[in-house]
Enzyme design. Structure first.
Site, PDB file in Angstrom:
ATOM      1  N   ILE A   1       0.906  -1.151   0.000  1.00  0.00           N
ATOM      2  CA  ILE A   1       0.000   0.000   0.000  1.00  0.00           C
ATOM      3  C   ILE A   1       0.946   1.201   0.000  1.00  0.00           C
ATOM      4  O   ILE A   1       1.517   1.544   1.026  1.00  0.00           O
ATOM      5  CB  ILE A   1      -0.924   0.008   1.235  1.00  0.00           C
ATOM      6  CG1 ILE A   1      -1.804  -1.237   1.256  1.00  0.00           C
ATOM      7  CG2 ILE A   1      -1.775   1.285   1.239  1.00  0.00           C
ATOM      8  CD1 ILE A   1      -2.660  -1.379   2.508  1.00  0.00           C
ATOM      9  N   PRO A   2       1.151   1.808  -1.161  1.00  0.00           N
ATOM     10  CA  PRO A   2       2.268   2.746  -1.357  1.00  0.00           C
ATOM     11  C   PRO A   2       2.065   4.131  -0.751  1.00  0.00           C
ATOM     12  O   PRO A   2       1.908   5.134  -1.459  1.00  0.00           O
ATOM     13  CB  PRO A   2       2.387   2.802  -2.881  1.00  0.00           C
ATOM     14  CG  PRO A   2       0.988   2.564  -3.362  1.00  0.00           C
ATOM     15  CD  PRO A   2       0.391   1.589  -2.392  1.00  0.00           C
ATOM     16  N   CYS A   3       2.132   4.212   0.571  1.00  0.00           N
ATOM     17  CA  CYS A   3       1.974   5.504   1.236  1.00  0.00           C
ATOM     18  C   CYS A   3       3.082   6.486   0.859  1.00  0.00           C
ATOM     19  O   CYS A   3       2.910   7.699   1.019  1.00  0.00           O
ATOM     20  CB  CYS A   3       1.881   5.320   2.750  1.00  0.00           C
ATOM     21  SG  CYS A   3       3.224   4.373   3.475  1.00  0.00           S
ATOM     22  N   HIS A   4       4.174   5.983   0.313  1.00  0.00           N
ATOM     23  CA  HIS A   4       5.240   6.878  -0.139  1.00  0.00           C
ATOM     24  C   HIS A   4       4.785   7.751  -1.308  1.00  0.00           C
ATOM     25  O   HIS A   4       5.412   8.761  -1.598  1.00  0.00           O
ATOM     26  CB  HIS A   4       6.501   6.087  -0.515  1.00  0.00           C
ATOM     27  CG  HIS A   4       6.288   5.073  -1.586  1.00  0.00           C
ATOM     28  ND1 HIS A   4       5.815   3.804  -1.315  1.00  0.00           N
ATOM     29  CD2 HIS A   4       6.474   5.133  -2.925  1.00  0.00           C
ATOM     30  CE1 HIS A   4       5.723   3.125  -2.447  1.00  0.00           C
ATOM     31  NE2 HIS A   4       6.103   3.910  -3.452  1.00  0.00           N
ATOM     32  N   ARG A   5       3.683   7.396  -1.963  1.00  0.00           N
ATOM     33  CA  ARG A   5       3.160   8.173  -3.084  1.00  0.00           C
ATOM     34  C   ARG A   5       2.292   9.345  -2.642  1.00  0.00           C
ATOM     35  O   ARG A   5       1.679  10.006  -3.458  1.00  0.00           O
ATOM     36  CB  ARG A   5       2.375   7.271  -4.031  1.00  0.00           C
ATOM     37  CG  ARG A   5       3.245   6.214  -4.696  1.00  0.00           C
ATOM     38  CD  ARG A   5       2.456   5.332  -5.631  1.00  0.00           C
ATOM     39  NE  ARG A   5       3.296   4.252  -6.117  1.00  0.00           N
ATOM     40  CZ  ARG A   5       2.841   3.113  -6.618  1.00  0.00           C
ATOM     41  NH1 ARG A   5       1.533   2.921  -6.744  1.00  0.00           N
ATOM     42  NH2 ARG A   5       3.671   2.176  -7.018  1.00  0.00           N
TER      43      ARG A   5
END
Length: 167
Positions: free
Chosen positions: A126-130
């Site tokens: 779940i790409p929270c870095h985006r």
């Protein structure tokens, strides 16, 4: 000094990454958590078939930012967190949204979005870095609940890996 494999029994596997590692936790045949680890952790081979599959998927992503995870993620978190994670999961590789943009999509507040990002049990999948601040990478009240340092570098590496302009 590196931590030895035997001193970290809570991880089902640890995958080496350019920024350090990604720890994998499984329990009863279910993935329970992914976590970013600093370089002080040694890689650890998978101890079960599920962690072996998760480790293979993480390695595939680290080689190819277009890799799409097919992990069976358990439903965790609050209803608000799950709304944030659903929006984040739909952000394409190479793009970012700001905390404010995500908040507007779900009728929330940027700070609450940041807190949900920081509570993400499955970063990278779940790409929270985006999700970034409106003025740059920012967001360390939210991003992994840190004020910079290690998690800042992980986020910067992931955005660069995914070829987001400016990173």
């Amino acid at each position: 000094m590196s931590k030895s494999i035997s001193s970290e029994p809570q991880f089902s596997a640890i995958v080496s990454a350019p920024f350090g590692g990604i720890g994998i936790r499984t329990d009863g045949g279910r993935l329970t958590e992914l976590t970013y680890l600093p370089r002080s952790y040694d890689a650890k081979p998978a101890r079960d078939p599920l962690s072996k599959d998760v480790a293979a998927q993480i390695r595939a992503y680290l080689k190819d930012p277009d890799f799409i995870f097919t992990l069976d993620l358990p439903e965790v978190g609050t209803e608000h967190q799950r709304k944030v994670w659903k929006v984040i999961s739909a952000i394409p590789r190479g793009e970012v949204l700001t905390y404010g943009q995500v908040a507007k999509l779900i009728r929330s507040a940027p700070r609450a979005v940041g807190q949900a990002c920081g509570a993400n049990w499955f970063p990278v999948a779940i790409p929270c870095h985006r999700v970034t601040a409106s003025g740059g990478i920012g967001g360390f009240g939210g991003y992994a609940l840190q004020d910079g340092g290690f998690h800042h570098e992980v986020k910067r590496w992931l955005l660069h890996h995914e070829q987001v302009p400016g990173y």
